[in-house]
Enzyme design. Structure first.
Site, mmCIF file in Angstrom:
data_model
loop_
_atom_site.group_PDB
_atom_site.id
_atom_site.type_symbol
_atom_site.label_atom_id
_atom_site.label_comp_id
_atom_site.label_asym_id
_atom_site.label_seq_id
_atom_site.Cartn_x
_atom_site.Cartn_y
_atom_site.Cartn_z
ATOM 1 N N HIS A 103 0.835 -1.208 0.000
ATOM 2 C CA HIS A 103 0.000 0.000 0.000
ATOM 3 C C HIS A 103 0.872 1.261 0.000
ATOM 4 O O HIS A 103 0.713 2.146 -0.848
ATOM 5 C CB HIS A 103 -0.906 -0.025 1.241
ATOM 6 C CG HIS A 103 -1.790 1.173 1.382
ATOM 7 N ND1 HIS A 103 -3.106 1.166 0.996
ATOM 8 C CD2 HIS A 103 -1.550 2.411 1.873
ATOM 9 C CE1 HIS A 103 -3.638 2.358 1.239
ATOM 10 N NE2 HIS A 103 -2.717 3.129 1.774
ATOM 11 N N GLU A 104 1.809 1.325 0.922
ATOM 12 C CA GLU A 104 2.651 2.523 1.027
ATOM 13 C C GLU A 104 3.522 2.677 -0.222
ATOM 14 O O GLU A 104 3.802 3.793 -0.653
ATOM 15 C CB GLU A 104 3.523 2.480 2.296
ATOM 16 C CG GLU A 104 2.741 2.475 3.616
ATOM 17 C CD GLU A 104 1.715 3.602 3.763
ATOM 18 O OE1 GLU A 104 1.943 4.692 3.213
ATOM 19 O OE2 GLU A 104 0.677 3.378 4.416
ATOM 20 N N HIS A 143 1.700 4.661 -2.752
ATOM 21 C CA HIS A 143 1.819 6.110 -2.509
ATOM 22 C C HIS A 143 3.193 6.603 -2.974
ATOM 23 O O HIS A 143 3.312 7.634 -3.635
ATOM 24 C CB HIS A 143 1.714 6.413 -1.004
ATOM 25 C CG HIS A 143 0.320 6.360 -0.452
ATOM 26 N ND1 HIS A 143 -0.697 7.139 -0.936
ATOM 27 C CD2 HIS A 143 -0.219 5.649 0.576
ATOM 28 C CE1 HIS A 143 -1.812 6.906 -0.229
ATOM 29 N NE2 HIS A 143 -1.546 5.994 0.687
ATOM 30 N N GLU A 153 -4.853 8.036 -2.572
ATOM 31 C CA GLU A 153 -5.379 6.763 -2.074
ATOM 32 C C GLU A 153 -5.724 5.830 -3.238
ATOM 33 O O GLU A 153 -5.634 4.613 -3.114
ATOM 34 C CB GLU A 153 -6.608 7.040 -1.186
ATOM 35 C CG GLU A 153 -6.814 6.042 -0.088
ATOM 36 C CD GLU A 153 -5.625 5.869 0.863
ATOM 37 O OE1 GLU A 153 -5.583 4.823 1.524
ATOM 38 O OE2 GLU A 153 -4.725 6.743 0.951
HETATM 39 ZN ZN LIG Z 1 -2.904 5.262 2.106
#
Ligand SMILES: [Zn+2]
Length: 488
Positions: A256-257, A260, A285
């Site tokens: 997830h990170e 980003h 997101e």
């Molecule tokens: Zn996030």
């Protein structure tokens, strides 16, 4: 992009403040020794105040107001966006601003205490004051028209969004998704095993190799709560947290990170230091969730990695690949938003959206707000929180005045689904993953989404890439297909 020297100098100064603030705060979360924190907090306070004064000085606003009319193209867009931000803050008296900052500091402190003591009544008067102060702050905005307080909040996290648009979005979630949430479904216990951190780190190296993370521009650390901090488009920091009793947590939070981080790293060089280098919440997101859920929870991703997973974690050697996939794509109605699965996640957000509307539109009964929260969980997910810590007190957002933030999480997931649909029509995602060629996906994202930064809104990017306007049905259909149809 080319700017007049006064504006370039202004951008350079702001960039210097930003990097200094970001570096100090990143160090506080990662490596700074505990006793050093009060001093670095003091420095952070001084720098933030200087930054605010420098950013909002009246002279620069006057200059920009005449400068913007001489511009065209991206330069005009940048300066217009900057002015929108500055003008919103311009009429806010500094006394009101510092009252708000002080109140937020107190409110966050009390929220921590209330959460740990499981006591909504303790937090209630602060929530009320934060809402009233937030309304006062918003009423100084140039765009305040007497009745659009919540719209201003929503626009802060995803420009262009308002209640009208979100109502349509959440109506779709409510009518199509809510009825098919399997309320009785029980999640998995497959990963309920204690696994030492050393082996988790060993697998993390394999994962980073597979993701082709370039450590000449990314650094990884561990923190209590994982996050990403973009220092520049050639220096991004990711943090993770290893849990001995939940081996998948660090794996998915890192993916997830990384979503980003990759976004920040693939933004065009020329956008550094401008407003375009800072995409808004739903946009960001969408990229982290695309990476975590559409890529990281796909069969082809794990076809490549599962053999290595069981090699490192031999306690799973008797688990078949299908059982493993079922376990990472499972759904169960639960109380805590940050631990929710993909299918029930938007319902957690729907509940917050409905309550925030009441909070900002002034139709809320604070005495029974925790009960309202619990009623909605019972009505929508079939479970009733047993206490306020697993109910209304679970998120920090309202204590810090961040109303309007939650909806952008669900919107980001929906953007991700539509973008992924377009991506998989243009490139063979499964083949790329099964053969360990994730760069094919990263290049597609760079060309079609990332390099623009915030020079285009995510709504515009989606429309351009998908050849149709934003449509939440891609998200809903994806969730039903992955979590309901295939599992029944
Ligand atoms: Zn996030």
């Amino acid at each position: 992009m080319k700017f007049a020297s006064f504006y370039q100098e202004y951008l350079n100064q702001l960039a210097a403040f930003k990097l200094a603030l970001e570096t100090i705060s990143y160090e506080q979360y990662t490596i700074a020794p505990e006793k050093g924190i009060p001093y670095s907090n003091k420095i952070l306070g001084i720098l933030s105040k200087n930054q605010f004064e420098y950013e909002n000085n009246k002279e620069i606003i006057t200059k920009l107001e005449s400068y913007v009319s001489s511009l065209s193209g991206l330069e005009k867009k940048e300066v217009s966006l900057r002015l929108k931000k500055l003008l919103d803050q311009q009429s806010l008296p500094s006394s009101t601003y510092s009252e708000y900052v002080d109140l937020i500091n107190d409110s966050m402190m009390i929220w921590h205490k209330a959460k740990s003591e499981n006591n909504y009544d303790l937090f209630k008067p602060y929530l009320k004051q934060v809402i009233e102060k937030k309304k006062e702050v918003l009423s100084y905005s140039k765009r305040y028209n007497g009745s659009n307080l919540y719209d201003l909040c929503l626009d802060e996290y995803e420009p262009g969004m308002n209640q009208e648009k979100y109502d349509l979005f959440f109506d779709r979630i409510k009518t199509k998704l809510l009825p098919i949430i399997p309320k009785q479904a029980k999640g998995t216990h497959l990963f309920d095993k204690n696994i030492d951190i050393t082996r988790q780190q060993q697998f993390m190296n394999i994962l980073c190799d597979f993701l082709k993370i370039d450590f000449s521009e990314i650094r990884m650390d561990t923190t209590e709560h994982p996050f990403t901090s973009s220092f520049s488009n050639h220096d991004t920091r990711i943090t993770t947290h290893f849990y001995e009793d939940n081996v998948m947590s660090a794996i998915f939070s890192t993916i997830h990170e990384y979503g980003h981080a990759l976004y920040g790293l693939q933004i065009d060089d020329e956008f550094m230091d401008t407003m375009f280098y800072e995409p808004y919440c739903a946009a960001h997101e969408s990229q982290s969730r695309l990476m975590e859920n559409h890529i990281g929870r796909s069969t082809s991703f794990w076809k490549a990695l599962y053999p290595k997973f069981i090699e490192v974690f031999d306690e799973f050697k008797d688990v078949s690949f299908d059982e493993f996939m079922d376990a990472i794509c499972t759904s169960e109605c639960s109380f805590i938003r940050t631990e929710a699965d993909e299918l029930t996640y938007p319902i957690h957000i729907l509940i917050r959206y409905e309550i925030e509307k009441k909070l900002l539109n002034g139709t809320v009964d604070y005495d029974h707000l925790n009960e309202l929260w619990n009623d909605k969980y019972e009505q929508y997910l079939g479970i009733r929180p047993e206490n306020d810590s697993q109910g209304i007190l679970q998120d920090i957002h309202w204590s810090s005045g961040d109303f309007g933030y939650f909806p952008s999480y669900a919107l980001g997931s929906a953007y991700a689904a539509q973008l992924y649909h377009a991506m998989s029509k243009e490139i063979n995602v499964d083949e790329a993953l099964e053969n360990g060629h994730i760069e094919v996906i990263k290049d597609w994202l760079k060309m079609n989404v990332h390099h623009y930064g915030a020079s285009k809104s995510m709504e515009e990017i989606v429309e351009e890439v998908c050849h149709e306007p934003f449509n939440p049905d891609y998200y809903i259909d994806y969730l039903i297909d992955k979590y309901v149809s295939k599992r029944s």
